[in-house]
Scaffold this motif. Sequence first.
Motif, PDB file in Angstrom:
ATOM      1  N   GLU A  46      31.410  -5.104  12.281  1.00 46.85           N
ATOM      2  CA  GLU A  46      32.732  -5.024  12.904  1.00 46.85           C
ATOM      3  C   GLU A  46      33.751  -4.456  11.917  1.00 46.85           C
ATOM      4  OE1 GLU A  46      35.945  -8.091  14.852  1.00 46.85           O
ATOM      5  OE2 GLU A  46      33.823  -8.511  15.159  1.00 46.85           O
ATOM      6  N   GLU A  47      33.653  -4.885  10.663  1.00 43.98           N
ATOM      7  CA  GLU A  47      34.562  -4.373   9.638  1.00 43.98           C
ATOM      8  C   GLU A  47      34.362  -2.867   9.439  1.00 43.98           C
ATOM      9  OE1 GLU A  47      35.603  -5.020   4.911  1.00 43.98           O
ATOM     10  OE2 GLU A  47      34.328  -6.466   5.934  1.00 43.98           O
ATOM     11  N   GLN A  48      33.100  -2.425   9.448  1.00 47.52           N
ATOM     12  CA  GLN A  48      32.827  -0.996   9.301  1.00 47.52           C
ATOM     13  C   GLN A  48      33.401  -0.202  10.473  1.00 47.52           C
ATOM     14  OE1 GLN A  48      31.577   0.732   6.709  1.00 47.52           O
ATOM     15  NE2 GLN A  48      31.649  -1.209   5.636  1.00 47.52           N
ATOM     16  N   PHE A  49      33.247  -0.727  11.678  1.00 54.42           N
ATOM     17  CA  PHE A  49      33.826  -0.064  12.849  1.00 54.42           C
ATOM     18  C   PHE A  49      35.348   0.014  12.726  1.00 54.42           C
ATOM     19  CE2 PHE A  49      29.993  -1.320  15.565  1.00 54.42           C
ATOM     20  CZ  PHE A  49      29.450  -0.057  15.487  1.00 54.42           C
ATOM     21  N   LEU A  50      35.942  -1.066  12.267  1.00 59.67           N
ATOM     22  CA  LEU A  50      37.395  -1.102  12.100  1.00 59.67           C
ATOM     23  C   LEU A  50      37.844  -0.059  11.078  1.00 59.67           C
ATOM     24  CD1 LEU A  50      39.529  -2.783  13.461  1.00 59.67           C
ATOM     25  CD2 LEU A  50      39.450  -4.366  11.554  1.00 59.67           C
ATOM     26  N   ILE A  51      37.107   0.080  10.009  1.00 56.60           N
ATOM     27  CA  ILE A  51      37.422   1.091   8.991  1.00 56.60           C
ATOM     28  C   ILE A  51      37.337   2.480   9.601  1.00 56.60           C
ATOM     29  CG2 ILE A  51      36.551   2.190   6.882  1.00 56.60           C
ATOM     30  CD1 ILE A  51      35.818  -0.687   5.927  1.00 56.60           C
ATOM     31  N   GLN A  52      36.273   2.728  10.382  1.00 53.34           N
ATOM     32  CA  GLN A  52      36.119   4.036  11.019  1.00 53.34           C
ATOM     33  C   GLN A  52      37.256   4.303  12.008  1.00 53.34           C
ATOM     34  OE1 GLN A  52      32.179   4.056  12.702  1.00 53.34           O
ATOM     35  NE2 GLN A  52      31.242   4.746  10.797  1.00 53.34           N
ATOM     36  N   VAL A  53      37.610   3.284  12.788  1.00 58.19           N
ATOM     37  CA  VAL A  53      38.700   3.437  13.749  1.00 58.19           C
ATOM     38  C   VAL A  53      39.996   3.770  13.016  1.00 58.19           C
ATOM     39  CG1 VAL A  53      40.198   2.138  15.341  1.00 58.19           C
ATOM     40  CG2 VAL A  53      37.712   2.039  15.597  1.00 58.19           C
ATOM     41  N   ASN A  54      40.266   3.069  11.928  1.00 62.96           N
ATOM     42  CA  ASN A  54      41.488   3.327  11.164  1.00 62.96           C
ATOM     43  C   ASN A  54      41.472   4.720  10.542  1.00 62.96           C
ATOM     44  OD1 ASN A  54      42.726   0.898  11.783  1.00 62.96           O
ATOM     45  ND2 ASN A  54      41.826  -0.155  10.031  1.00 62.96           N
ATOM     46  N   ASP A  55      40.304   5.157  10.070  1.00 60.91           N
ATOM     47  CA  ASP A  55      40.189   6.511   9.526  1.00 60.91           C
ATOM     48  C   ASP A  55      40.489   7.550  10.604  1.00 60.91           C
ATOM     49  OD1 ASP A  55      39.511   5.522   7.032  1.00 60.91           O
ATOM     50  OD2 ASP A  55      37.358   5.914   7.254  1.00 60.91           O
ATOM     51  N   ILE A  56      39.959   7.334  11.785  1.00 62.20           N
ATOM     52  CA  ILE A  56      40.201   8.269  12.896  1.00 62.20           C
ATOM     53  C   ILE A  56      41.678   8.261  13.287  1.00 62.20           C
ATOM     54  CG2 ILE A  56      39.688   8.741  15.328  1.00 62.20           C
ATOM     55  CD1 ILE A  56      36.805   7.706  14.715  1.00 62.20           C
ATOM     56  N   LYS A  57      42.282   7.082  13.310  1.00 67.73           N
ATOM     57  CA  LYS A  57      43.713   6.987  13.622  1.00 67.73           C
ATOM     58  C   LYS A  57      44.539   7.774  12.603  1.00 67.73           C
ATOM     59  CE  LYS A  57      43.955   2.566  16.071  1.00 67.73           C
ATOM     60  NZ  LYS A  57      44.458   1.180  16.000  1.00 67.73           N
ATOM     61  N   GLU A  58      44.164   7.658  11.329  1.00 71.74           N
ATOM     62  CA  GLU A  58      44.875   8.402  10.291  1.00 71.74           C
ATOM     63  C   GLU A  58      44.723   9.906  10.507  1.00 71.74           C
ATOM     64  OE1 GLU A  58      43.854   7.198   6.298  1.00 71.74           O
ATOM     65  OE2 GLU A  58      44.154   5.085   6.777  1.00 71.74           O
ATOM     66  N   LYS A  59      43.511  10.342  10.853  1.00 73.73           N
ATOM     67  CA  LYS A  59      43.271  11.765  11.115  1.00 73.73           C
ATOM     68  C   LYS A  59      44.110  12.239  12.308  1.00 73.73           C
ATOM     69  CE  LYS A  59      40.122  13.108   8.130  1.00 73.73           C
ATOM     70  NZ  LYS A  59      40.339  14.188   7.194  1.00 73.73           N
ATOM     71  N   LEU A  60      44.158  11.417  13.353  1.00 71.19           N
ATOM     72  CA  LEU A  60      44.968  11.772  14.518  1.00 71.19           C
ATOM     73  C   LEU A  60      46.446  11.898  14.150  1.00 71.19           C
ATOM     74  CD1 LEU A  60      43.369   9.599  17.328  1.00 71.19           C
ATOM     75  CD2 LEU A  60      43.537  12.085  17.290  1.00 71.19           C
ATOM     76  N   SER A  61      46.921  10.954  13.372  1.00 72.34           N
ATOM     77  CA  SER A  61      48.316  10.974  12.947  1.00 72.34           C
ATOM     78  C   SER A  61      48.588  12.217  12.092  1.00 72.34           C
ATOM     79  CB  SER A  61      48.624   9.710  12.159  1.00 72.34           C
ATOM     80  OG  SER A  61      49.944   9.716  11.705  1.00 72.34           O
ATOM     81  N   GLU A  62      47.668  12.509  11.201  1.00 72.19           N
ATOM     82  CA  GLU A  62      47.810  13.686  10.352  1.00 72.19           C
ATOM     83  C   GLU A  62      47.792  14.965  11.200  1.00 72.19           C
ATOM     84  OE1 GLU A  62      45.532  15.629   6.466  1.00 72.19           O
ATOM     85  OE2 GLU A  62      44.919  13.666   7.207  1.00 72.19           O
ATOM     86  N   GLY A  63      46.883  15.004  12.163  1.00 72.60           N
ATOM     87  CA  GLY A  63      46.813  16.158  13.057  1.00 72.60           C
ATOM     88  C   GLY A  63      48.084  16.327  13.870  1.00 72.60           C
ATOM     89  N   GLN A  64      48.643  15.221  14.346  1.00 72.49           N
ATOM     90  CA  GLN A  64      49.891  15.288  15.111  1.00 72.49           C
ATOM     91  C   GLN A  64      51.037  15.790  14.236  1.00 72.49           C
ATOM     92  OE1 GLN A  64      50.058  11.289  16.628  1.00 72.49           O
ATOM     93  NE2 GLN A  64      49.039  11.834  18.539  1.00 72.49           N
ATOM     94  N   ALA A  65      51.024  15.389  12.981  1.00 67.41           N
ATOM     95  CA  ALA A  65      52.065  15.856  12.057  1.00 67.41           C
ATOM     96  C   ALA A  65      51.949  17.365  11.861  1.00 67.41           C
ATOM     97  CB  ALA A  65      51.950  15.132  10.722  1.00 67.41           C
ATOM     98  N   TYR A  66      50.714  17.846  11.737  1.00 65.97           N
ATOM     99  CA  TYR A  66      50.518  19.296  11.593  1.00 65.97           C
ATOM    100  C   TYR A  66      50.948  20.037  12.855  1.00 65.97           C
ATOM    101  CZ  TYR A  66      47.963  18.573   7.225  1.00 65.97           C
ATOM    102  OH  TYR A  66      47.605  18.236   5.947  1.00 65.97           O
TER     103      TYR A  66
END
Length: 90
Positions: A46-66
């Motif tokens: 579950e912790e690994q999934f949470l880390i992956q979800v947070n990584d994807i959220k960061e990528k989405l946020s970064e992509g939206q900023a671009y």
Amino acid sequence: MSLIDLLKEKVEKQMAAYDEQLEAAQAKAKARKAQAEADVAGADLEEQFLIQVNDIKEKLSEGQAYLKELADAGEDKAEEIKAKVTSFLQ
């Protein structure tokens, strides 16, 4: 039967009952340990999934900023932004 034989039989039967109780307790402890290990493994997963979800959220946020930067930028900034976006996509 003599008194000694009766006492011996009683003690042997009681010891057999204790042995069964011990085996049952050991089996229960083993099952609880296995469940605890499965719970820990589940929590790790579950912790690994949470880390992956947070990584994807960061990528989405970064992509939206671009995307916002691209929308706000002029052609003079296009090459600079292109380099950032290329790095982001890798």
